[in-house]
Structures are given as C-alpha cells and as structure tokens.
Design an enzyme around this catalytic site. Structure first.
Site, mmCIF file in Angstrom:
data_model
loop_
_atom_site.group_PDB
_atom_site.id
_atom_site.type_symbol
_atom_site.label_atom_id
_atom_site.label_comp_id
_atom_site.label_asym_id
_atom_site.label_seq_id
_atom_site.Cartn_x
_atom_site.Cartn_y
_atom_site.Cartn_z
ATOM 1 N N HIS A 116 3.960 -0.937 5.678
ATOM 2 C CA HIS A 116 3.138 -0.252 4.685
ATOM 3 C C HIS A 116 3.934 0.090 3.432
ATOM 4 O O HIS A 116 5.159 0.212 3.456
ATOM 5 C CB HIS A 116 2.528 1.003 5.291
ATOM 6 C CG HIS A 116 1.483 0.696 6.323
ATOM 7 N ND1 HIS A 116 0.693 1.654 6.881
ATOM 8 C CD2 HIS A 116 1.102 -0.476 6.887
ATOM 9 C CE1 HIS A 116 -0.144 1.095 7.740
ATOM 10 N NE2 HIS A 116 0.093 -0.202 7.766
ATOM 11 N N GLU A 118 4.261 2.837 1.696
ATOM 12 C CA GLU A 118 5.049 4.066 1.760
ATOM 13 C C GLU A 118 6.338 3.839 2.547
ATOM 14 O O GLU A 118 7.414 4.294 2.154
ATOM 15 C CB GLU A 118 4.250 5.198 2.428
ATOM 16 C CG GLU A 118 2.917 5.490 1.794
ATOM 17 C CD GLU A 118 1.770 4.734 2.458
ATOM 18 O OE1 GLU A 118 1.833 3.484 2.552
ATOM 19 O OE2 GLU A 118 0.808 5.386 2.872
ATOM 20 N N CYS A 142 -1.385 6.597 6.172
ATOM 21 C CA CYS A 142 -1.836 6.562 7.560
ATOM 22 C C CYS A 142 -1.023 7.578 8.368
ATOM 23 O O CYS A 142 -0.009 8.100 7.872
ATOM 24 C CB CYS A 142 -1.677 5.154 8.131
ATOM 25 S SG CYS A 142 0.037 4.679 8.483
ATOM 26 N N CYS A 145 2.754 6.678 8.539
ATOM 27 C CA CYS A 145 3.448 6.884 7.266
ATOM 28 C C CYS A 145 3.592 8.369 6.962
ATOM 29 O O CYS A 145 4.605 8.795 6.406
ATOM 30 C CB CYS A 145 2.733 6.159 6.130
ATOM 31 S SG CYS A 145 2.966 4.367 6.194
#
Length: 186
Positions: A116, A118, A142, A145
């Site tokens: 992801h 992040e 999410c 993250c």
C-alpha cells in the site's frame, strides 16, 4: 526482557466498552482539526500522482510524508514489491475476482499483492525524519496501514474521505486525523 509496550491490537480492543453507546460517545469526543492550505495542496498532489504511479487496477493511491519543517521525507504508491509482476500487468488475483472493495486483503481470492501507498512511504523514509510528521494519502488508511502509521512516529494523517473511510483506529492510537472531502480540494 521486560517489554512493557502494549500491543496495538490490545489498545484498539481496550479503548471502548463493548457497547455502541460507549463507541459513539468516544467518536463525539474527538476533535477533528481543520485542514490548512498546505493540507489541501499535499492532498491534491496525492490525487494527481496516484493514477500516474500506482499499478493497481482497482484503486490508485499515493502517499507523502511531510516532516514537521515542511520537507518531503517519504513518498509511496500502491504497487507490487520490486521485481514482481504488477497488477496492471495481469498479476493481480483481486482484479479477477468479484470480491467487493474493502474486503480482506490478505487471503483467498481477494488477496492483494500490492504494497500500500502508506506502507511504501514509510518503508522509503528516514525513521528520525518521520517523528512529528504528517502523512497525506488520497484515501483512508486500511487497518494494517493504520497500525504501521501508529508505530512510525507520524503524528498526523490527512486523507481524502472515500467509501472505505476508516473508523477511528488512528485517533484511538493517538494520531491526529484530518479527513477531507473531494469538495475541499476544488
């Protein structure tokens, strides 16, 4: 070794009673900060750069980490790990499934192979430069993250509200959150 740190999952579990009223009371007590011109500018950069860099076929995200003194210390986008085939090259099991957006990422036909945005921004940033920093991302982090962010030294997250807008887990972990709508970017 006397490890006294409380695991993040325990913090999330112990933050609320098991009643909806306790949760609602907590959410109402949160103070959501107003966005600055800088917040809007960096979030616009995420929105603009996500479709250019992201290799995900379902959703495109980009994230910046900006130090307390206003310098870029990290940038990431969602895409496969280095050396692996990318989603937009046909390697994504999730793209060929009927799993709904927001479904679990880590197993089954909806397994996501991407790192992801992040997480990539955190991976490719200096740990000391992140302390007190702000992470900008063009969607809600999410749960996985959110845990990474909480352990990273980032003090603040500014994200664009979307249909996957996160619950209050970042606030529960002591991270200031600013959520903007796309109208605020106009």
């Amino acid at each position: 070794m006397g490890d006294t740190a409380e695991p993040v999952d325990d913090i999330l579990t112990d933050t609320f009673d098991d009643t909806p009223e306790a949760f609602e009371s907590y959410v109402e007590s949160l103070t959501i900060a107003e966005p600055s011109v800088r917040d809007v500018r960096w979030l616009k950069a995420c929105v603009s750069l996500a479709p250019i860099f992201s290799t995900c076929t379902r959703r495109q995200y980009a994230a910046f980490i900006i130090s307390a003194n206003g310098r870029v210390v990290g940038f990431g986008y969602n895409g496969s790990p280095p050396g692996q085939a990318h989603c937009n090259e046909g390697a994504c099991p999730r793209a060929f499934s009927d799993v709904p957006h927001g479904s679990p990422y880590d197993s089954g036909e909806g397994r996501c192979i991407a790192v992801h945005a992040e997480a990539n921004a955190l991976l490719f940033s200096d740990t000391t430069a992140r302390h007190g920093a702000t992470l900008y991302v063009n969607g809600a982090p999410c749960p996985d993250c959110a845990k990474l962010i909480a352990g990273s030294g980032v003090a603040r997250v500014v994200h664009l509200a979307d249909d996957l807008t996160a619950d209050n887990r970042l606030e529960a972990m002591g991270i200031e959150v600013v959520q903007l709508t796309s109208d605020a970017l106009a």
